[in-house]
Design an enzyme around this catalytic site. Structure first.
Site, mmCIF file in Angstrom:
data_model
loop_
_atom_site.group_PDB
_atom_site.id
_atom_site.type_symbol
_atom_site.label_atom_id
_atom_site.label_comp_id
_atom_site.label_asym_id
_atom_site.label_seq_id
_atom_site.Cartn_x
_atom_site.Cartn_y
_atom_site.Cartn_z
ATOM 1 N N THR A 185 2.710 4.634 2.518
ATOM 2 C CA THR A 185 1.429 5.242 2.877
ATOM 3 C C THR A 185 1.060 4.970 4.323
ATOM 4 O OG1 THR A 185 0.657 5.113 0.615
ATOM 5 C CG2 THR A 185 -1.044 5.203 2.282
ATOM 6 N N SER A 209 7.814 3.900 -1.480
ATOM 7 C CA SER A 209 8.546 2.686 -1.855
ATOM 8 C C SER A 209 9.097 2.657 -3.280
ATOM 9 C CB SER A 209 7.718 1.442 -1.552
ATOM 10 O OG SER A 209 6.644 1.303 -2.447
ATOM 11 N N THR A 213 3.238 0.248 -0.359
ATOM 12 C CA THR A 213 2.669 -0.928 -1.029
ATOM 13 C C THR A 213 3.133 -1.082 -2.481
ATOM 14 O OG1 THR A 213 0.708 0.316 -1.687
ATOM 15 C CG2 THR A 213 0.585 -0.902 0.397
ATOM 16 N N ASP A 214 3.604 0.029 -3.085
ATOM 17 C CA ASP A 214 3.916 -0.037 -4.520
ATOM 18 C C ASP A 214 4.983 -1.086 -4.853
ATOM 19 O OD1 ASP A 214 2.039 1.871 -4.928
ATOM 20 O OD2 ASP A 214 3.414 3.497 -5.402
HETATM 21 C C1 SIN Z 1 4.394 3.761 -1.566
HETATM 22 O O1 SIN Z 1 4.495 2.667 -2.101
HETATM 23 O O2 SIN Z 1 5.264 4.229 -0.825
HETATM 24 C C2 SIN Z 1 3.198 4.596 -1.823
HETATM 25 C C3 SIN Z 1 1.966 3.826 -1.963
HETATM 26 C C4 SIN Z 1 1.581 3.040 -0.750
HETATM 27 O O3 SIN Z 1 2.294 2.861 0.223
HETATM 28 O O4 SIN Z 1 0.427 2.548 -0.770
#
Ligand code: SIN
Length: 352
Positions: free
Chosen positions: A39, A86, A119-120
């Site tokens: 993100t 991710s 973040t995932d």
């Molecule tokens: C991801 O993990 O690529 C999507 C969600 C994020 O980065 O917050």
């Protein structure tokens, strides 16, 4: 004659400016940003769209140029490792990333590394680096909950703080970091706890290593677990990571996925058991059968918080200590590249 003098003076001024600029940048720490997507590199059609966006669309140079202030903290360069959401991270990318971080940090020309990441699954990559990076220089994994195009995007400040941390001498020797929302977390203890909020990364039991406020780093705690420079795992010897599956427990659990994992070639299974790692009678049998088939079985908990204790009636596998299932999978994969001896692997779960 007067024109000649003016030209000479101008050249002298340019030379002085150039030398001063070089001297200035030579004094700054050198930080490499390895971008993987997420993100923080995501974009949406509207500024108010914070959920229906595409992660991993913006390249590393654009990320760097969006926060020109980081160039006052460090001499920054960027590399694009991949550009994806991710959940698409693979063992192959993890290995490539870990090896590149080691290569960079072994150079006297690099003082720290920042990894931008979705973040995932950020905590998985960060914990992997915590286990396999052989350096005391700072490794900071950073992401964002709002895409780069959003009002109040959190990525730019997170990136600024990540570069600040990666350039800090004080940050050396404390393992890989997760830096989000001004909080300095250890990759060992911090996890994503909320689907959408910007304060999602938390360490409920162990707290944070520190925080950043007003452009200043405050450290409070040291990590007591083994990591990075004192880790016994050597990524240069790892060609591939073995398959390790996570199986989530629930009522009416008949253990059928354990058989499926064994048939799929899993070398390890992590259970996301209920409570203190509990399993239904059927999954206890399935876990025992998997071990008879040579699979290493580690019991973690879907509670995602607290300790999986060694002694509990009905414990049939190893216990994950305080590692959640996702991080247990990372440690078990890395551990299996060295041994499949359950006693040694249990020691890893207690020490790392
Ligand atoms: C991801 O993990 O690529 C999507 C969600 C994020 O980065 O917050």
């Amino acid at each position: 004659m007067r024109r000649n003098c003016l030209m000479k003076l101008l050249s002298l001024v340019i030379l002085l400016c150039f030398t001063a600029a070089n001297a200035y940048s030579a004094d700054l720490p050198k930080v490499v940003i390895l971008a993987t997507g997420g993100t923080i590199a995501g974009s949406a059609a509207s500024q108010t769209n914070t959920t229906g966006y595409k992660a991993g669309t913006i390249g590393v140079e654009t990320l760097i140029n969006a926060v020109p202030e980081i160039k006052e903290l460090a001499e920054v360069s960027g590399e694009q490792v991949c550009n994806t959401a991710s959940p698409n991270m693979t063992n192959e990318i993890l290995l490539q990333l870990g090896k590149r971080v080691n290569e960079l940090l072994s150079s006297k020309d690099v003082d720290g590394v920042v990894i931008t990441h979705g973040t995932d699954t950020l905590e998985e990559t960060a914990y992997f680096l915590n286990l396999v990076v052989k350096s005391d220089k700072p490794v900071v994994v950073v992401g964002a909950m709002r895409p780069a195009t959003a009002i109040s995007a959190d990525g730019p400040m997170n990136l600024y703080n990540a570069v600040l941390l990666a350039s800090s001498k004080e940050a050396k020797g404390r393992g890989a970091y997760i830096l989000m929302n001004d909080r300095i977390g250890s990759a060992r203890f911090v996890s994503k706890t909320n689907t959408t909020m910007t304060d999602t990364f938390k360490s409920h039991e162990q707290g944070y290593l520190g925080a950043i406020a007003g452009g200043k780093i405050y450290f409070w705690n040291q990590i007591t677990k083994k990591h990075t420079f004192n880790s016994e795992f050597d990524i240069s010897k790892i060609k591939e990571l073995p398959r390790v599956d996570i199986i989530y427990s629930h009522q009416s659990d008949d253990g059928v996925f354990y058989d499926a994992a064994v048939k799929a070639g899993a070398k390890g299974i992590v259970s996301a058991g209920s409570g203190n790692g509990s399993l239904s009678d059927a999954t206890k049998l399935a876990g025992k059968d998997a071990q008879k088939a040579g699979v290493v079985f580690v019991q973690s908990s879907r509670v995602n918080n607290g300790i999986i204790t060694p002694k509990k009636s009905g414990r049939v596998g190893l216990y994950a200590n305080s590692l959640n299932p996702a991080k247990s999978r990372i440690l078990l994969m890395v551990a299996l590249t060295k041994t499949s001896d359950p006693e040694v692997i249990q020691r890893y779960f207690d020490e790392y």
